[in-house]
Every structure is written in C-alpha cells, then in structure tokens.
Scaffold this motif. Sequence first.
Motif, PDB file in Angstrom:
ATOM      1  N   ILE A   6       0.835  -1.203   0.000  1.00 38.51           N
ATOM      2  CA  ILE A   6       0.000   0.000   0.000  1.00 38.51           C
ATOM      3  C   ILE A   6       0.868   1.251   0.000  1.00 38.51           C
ATOM      4  N   ASP A   7       1.930   1.230   0.801  1.00 37.78           N
ATOM      5  CA  ASP A   7       2.834   2.373   0.871  1.00 37.78           C
ATOM      6  C   ASP A   7       3.484   2.634  -0.496  1.00 37.78           C
ATOM      7  N   TYR A   8       3.888   1.567  -1.179  1.00 44.93           N
ATOM      8  CA  TYR A   8       4.528   1.712  -2.487  1.00 44.93           C
ATOM      9  C   TYR A   8       3.548   2.286  -3.505  1.00 44.93           C
TER      10      TYR A   8
ATOM     11  N   MET B 238      -7.023  -8.315   1.858  1.00 46.54           N
ATOM     12  CA  MET B 238      -7.698  -7.088   1.438  1.00 46.54           C
ATOM     13  C   MET B 238      -9.006  -7.336   0.702  1.00 46.54           C
ATOM     14  N   GLY B 239      -9.217  -8.559   0.237  1.00 46.63           N
ATOM     15  CA  GLY B 239     -10.462  -8.875  -0.454  1.00 46.63           C
ATOM     16  C   GLY B 239     -10.531  -8.341  -1.865  1.00 46.63           C
ATOM     17  N   THR B 240      -9.400  -7.972  -2.430  1.00 51.57           N
ATOM     18  CA  THR B 240      -9.338  -7.481  -3.797  1.00 51.57           C
ATOM     19  C   THR B 240      -7.933  -7.723  -4.334  1.00 51.57           C
ATOM     20  N   THR B 241      -7.754  -7.586  -5.635  1.00 51.59           N
ATOM     21  CA  THR B 241      -6.429  -7.777  -6.216  1.00 51.59           C
ATOM     22  C   THR B 241      -5.612  -6.485  -6.095  1.00 51.59           C
ATOM     23  N   ILE B 242      -4.308  -6.611  -6.255  1.00 51.10           N
ATOM     24  CA  ILE B 242      -3.448  -5.434  -6.189  1.00 51.10           C
ATOM     25  C   ILE B 242      -3.785  -4.463  -7.312  1.00 51.10           C
ATOM     26  N   ILE B 243      -4.038  -4.985  -8.495  1.00 48.43           N
ATOM     27  CA  ILE B 243      -4.378  -4.126  -9.635  1.00 48.43           C
ATOM     28  C   ILE B 243      -5.662  -3.358  -9.377  1.00 48.43           C
ATOM     29  N   LYS B 244      -6.673  -4.032  -8.864  1.00 46.07           N
ATOM     30  CA  LYS B 244      -7.939  -3.351  -8.574  1.00 46.07           C
ATOM     31  C   LYS B 244      -7.758  -2.303  -7.480  1.00 46.07           C
ATOM     32  N   PHE B 245      -6.932  -2.632  -6.493  1.00 47.22           N
ATOM     33  CA  PHE B 245      -6.650  -1.671  -5.422  1.00 47.22           C
ATOM     34  C   PHE B 245      -5.960  -0.436  -5.996  1.00 47.22           C
ATOM     35  N   LEU B 246      -4.985  -0.655  -6.881  1.00 41.50           N
ATOM     36  CA  LEU B 246      -4.264   0.445  -7.523  1.00 41.50           C
ATOM     37  C   LEU B 246      -5.212   1.322  -8.332  1.00 41.50           C
TER      38      LEU B 246
ATOM     39  N   VAL C   8       2.697  -4.945 -10.761  1.00 41.06           N
ATOM     40  CA  VAL C   8       2.761  -5.708  -9.522  1.00 41.06           C
ATOM     41  C   VAL C   8       4.160  -6.289  -9.341  1.00 41.06           C
ATOM     42  N   GLU C   9       4.781  -6.677 -10.444  1.00 42.01           N
ATOM     43  CA  GLU C   9       6.135  -7.227 -10.376  1.00 42.01           C
ATOM     44  C   GLU C   9       7.112  -6.216  -9.783  1.00 42.01           C
ATOM     45  N   ASP C  10       6.912  -4.932 -10.083  1.00 38.75           N
ATOM     46  CA  ASP C  10       7.775  -3.882  -9.539  1.00 38.75           C
ATOM     47  C   ASP C  10       7.638  -3.799  -8.018  1.00 38.75           C
ATOM     48  N   ILE C  11       6.397  -3.905  -7.554  1.00 33.50           N
ATOM     49  CA  ILE C  11       6.140  -3.823  -6.114  1.00 33.50           C
ATOM     50  C   ILE C  11       6.776  -5.018  -5.404  1.00 33.50           C
ATOM     51  N   ALA C  12       6.555  -6.215  -5.943  1.00 32.72           N
ATOM     52  CA  ALA C  12       7.107  -7.428  -5.336  1.00 32.72           C
ATOM     53  C   ALA C  12       8.626  -7.365  -5.265  1.00 32.72           C
TER      54      ALA C  12
ATOM     55  N   HIS D 148       6.179 -12.512  -6.421  1.00 28.65           N
ATOM     56  CA  HIS D 148       5.025 -11.896  -7.062  1.00 28.65           C
ATOM     57  C   HIS D 148       3.759 -12.711  -6.799  1.00 28.65           C
ATOM     58  N   VAL D 149       3.848 -14.023  -6.981  1.00 25.48           N
ATOM     59  CA  VAL D 149       2.693 -14.904  -6.794  1.00 25.48           C
ATOM     60  C   VAL D 149       2.220 -14.878  -5.340  1.00 25.48           C
ATOM     61  N   TYR D 150       3.168 -14.962  -4.404  1.00 22.44           N
ATOM     62  CA  TYR D 150       2.830 -14.957  -2.970  1.00 22.44           C
ATOM     63  C   TYR D 150       2.185 -13.635  -2.569  1.00 22.44           C
ATOM     64  N   LEU D 151       2.735 -12.524  -3.066  1.00 19.72           N
ATOM     65  CA  LEU D 151       2.189 -11.213  -2.728  1.00 19.72           C
ATOM     66  C   LEU D 151       0.751 -11.078  -3.218  1.00 19.72           C
ATOM     67  N   CYS D 152       0.491 -11.516  -4.437  1.00 22.11           N
ATOM     68  CA  CYS D 152      -0.877 -11.454  -4.984  1.00 22.11           C
ATOM     69  C   CYS D 152      -1.832 -12.303  -4.140  1.00 22.11           C
ATOM     70  N   LYS D 153      -1.362 -13.454  -3.704  1.00 21.36           N
ATOM     71  CA  LYS D 153      -2.193 -14.379  -2.936  1.00 21.36           C
ATOM     72  C   LYS D 153      -2.578 -13.790  -1.585  1.00 21.36           C
ATOM     73  N   ILE D 154      -1.593 -13.264  -0.834  1.00 19.54           N
ATOM     74  CA  ILE D 154      -1.904 -12.754   0.504  1.00 19.54           C
ATOM     75  C   ILE D 154      -2.675 -11.438   0.438  1.00 19.54           C
ATOM     76  N   PHE D 155      -2.415 -10.643  -0.594  1.00 17.33           N
ATOM     77  CA  PHE D 155      -3.147  -9.375  -0.741  1.00 17.33           C
ATOM     78  C   PHE D 155      -4.626  -9.648  -0.990  1.00 17.33           C
ATOM     79  N   GLN D 156      -4.913 -10.590  -1.867  1.00 13.73           N
ATOM     80  CA  GLN D 156      -6.301 -10.969  -2.157  1.00 13.73           C
ATOM     81  C   GLN D 156      -6.984 -11.517  -0.912  1.00 13.73           C
ATOM     82  N   ALA D 157      -6.271 -12.351  -0.142  1.00 15.86           N
ATOM     83  CA  ALA D 157      -6.854 -12.985   1.045  1.00 15.86           C
ATOM     84  C   ALA D 157      -7.168 -11.972   2.140  1.00 15.86           C
TER      85      ALA D 157
END
Length: 281
Positions: A182-184, A218-226, A196-200, A207-216
């Motif tokens: 979120i800070d990034y 935050m209830g949304t994907t990183i792209i949708k959050f962005l 997302v690859e830049d953030i990871a 990248h895969v792990y970050l997407c997984k825990i963010f969805q779990a």
Amino acid sequence: MKTKNLNTYFKYVTSKSSNDLYVVEYGYEDFTKSKETLKPRIQRDFLIHYVIDGSGTLILDNKEYSIKKNQLFFIPSGHIMQYYPSTENPWKYFWIAFNGIKASHFCKQAKLTLENPVYTVADMKKNVALFQELLNLDEEQFAFDFYTLSIAYRLLGTLIEERYESLPNVSSNKEYYILQTIDYIEKNYENPFLRVEDIAKEIHVSHVYLCKIFQAIMGTTIIKFLINYRLQKASDLLINQPGPMKIIAQKVGFHDQMHFSKAFKEKFGIAPSYFKPIGKI
C-alpha cells in the motif's frame, strides 16, 4: 452542511483529514412519520445503517434482505442498492457513509462484505452512544473532521472487536507485506507503467505470494486496489483542483483518457466531467 427536523438529522463533512479513511456524511432517520423511499442507485461510498427500531428491506445487487431491530446493514461502494422501511413497523436508524484508500480493508476486518451485508449487533447501545456523540458535534468547531473521523474509527473498532474471535489469524509478516504494498502504491500511483512485479521486487517477496496474501487479506487484487486508489485521487482532484480530463487522468497514472473515463464511471456511477460532491444519500 446539516439539516435537522423531528424525523431526520443529517450532516455532510466537507473536508477530510486523511485519505486512508474519511467520513462523507452521517445522520439519523425516523420513518414512522417519514414516507420517503430511496430509488435504486449505485452507491458511491461505503455505507452502514444501524437499525435501532422497526424493520425494513435492503436490496443489494438484486438480492433481497429483511432487516430488523438491532441489526446493521452494509452497502459497499460501487454496487446497486435500494432500501425501504416496512409499512407495518417502519424503521429508525443511524447511518454513516465513509470512504478512503483503506476503507475496504477496514470493512473486511469487520467482516462486512457484499456477500454478508447484514449483522445482528450484540451491543447496540454502545453504537447509539457513539452516534449521539457524533450528532452532537458542532461543525463549526476547530478540527471537526478529525472528531468525526475518530468516532468513525471507534464505530468500526467496536464492530471489529465484537467479531474478533471469528476473524482469521494473520501473521505479522503478511501484514508487513500488505502495508509495504500500500505504501509503495501511495508513492508511485502516478506512474502509468507501475506493475505488480515492480512492487514485489521492491519489497523482496514473490510476485505470486504477494498477490495471494493481498487478495486474502484485502479482499481485492493489487491491480484493482491500484485502480481504485487512482480513481479516488482523481475524485479529489476533480473536487479541489478541477481541470481538463486528460490532465487529471495523467496526474493519477492513466495514460489513456477513455480508459480513465470508463473506469471512473464504473466506480462512481457518473462520468468524471459531471462529478461533484453529492448531498444526502
């Protein structure tokens, strides 16, 4: 801005002290005397009603829910909704509308979701006391928006605490990665080529792990959050620093004005060229 009569009390918060979470408006309504019925519409902000008496019906994305005394009902941003009191026992309720970059996360922590928008409150008196404190605030007083925000946090905190035992445990490492993500985004959302690859890579995690825990969590994907963050920033600019749509889009990280306009209308239910602060919900 406020309006007050025997059946309705309403305040609209014209400034905000935080982008993470801010109060848009709040109030009280008694439908035992009022006959007003809300027509179906797309909800712009996050909205919670606390029903202190009576009953009514909520229709959210074409799904119907029966609501009764000592229940709350939640309406997430961006969804079609309608609600109305029963004719035999019309409801009375307090309500609060809020938004912000982390609003969705706080709602998820409180287990308020599109799939489960109704909850029976264990201690309604505690929430009523907070709303009475909220309604007694003087909007002319210094730091009015800070006071409204503090009570909003207490309302959400009370709800989260009440439901805490059923919330899943989240490791400190996962929370750390979410906060870093979120800070990034907050610091780099203006970059239209942000991936997302830049953030990871920046926070040293898969990248895969970050997407997984963010969805779990935050209830949304990183792209949708962005995208949501960019659109929220765009709405701030349109209200406080209006200008050409192309420039607004570029300032928040959209290199395609048509894509920006389409995404904005999908979120807020109105084209950015017509966007402005709304009054009562």
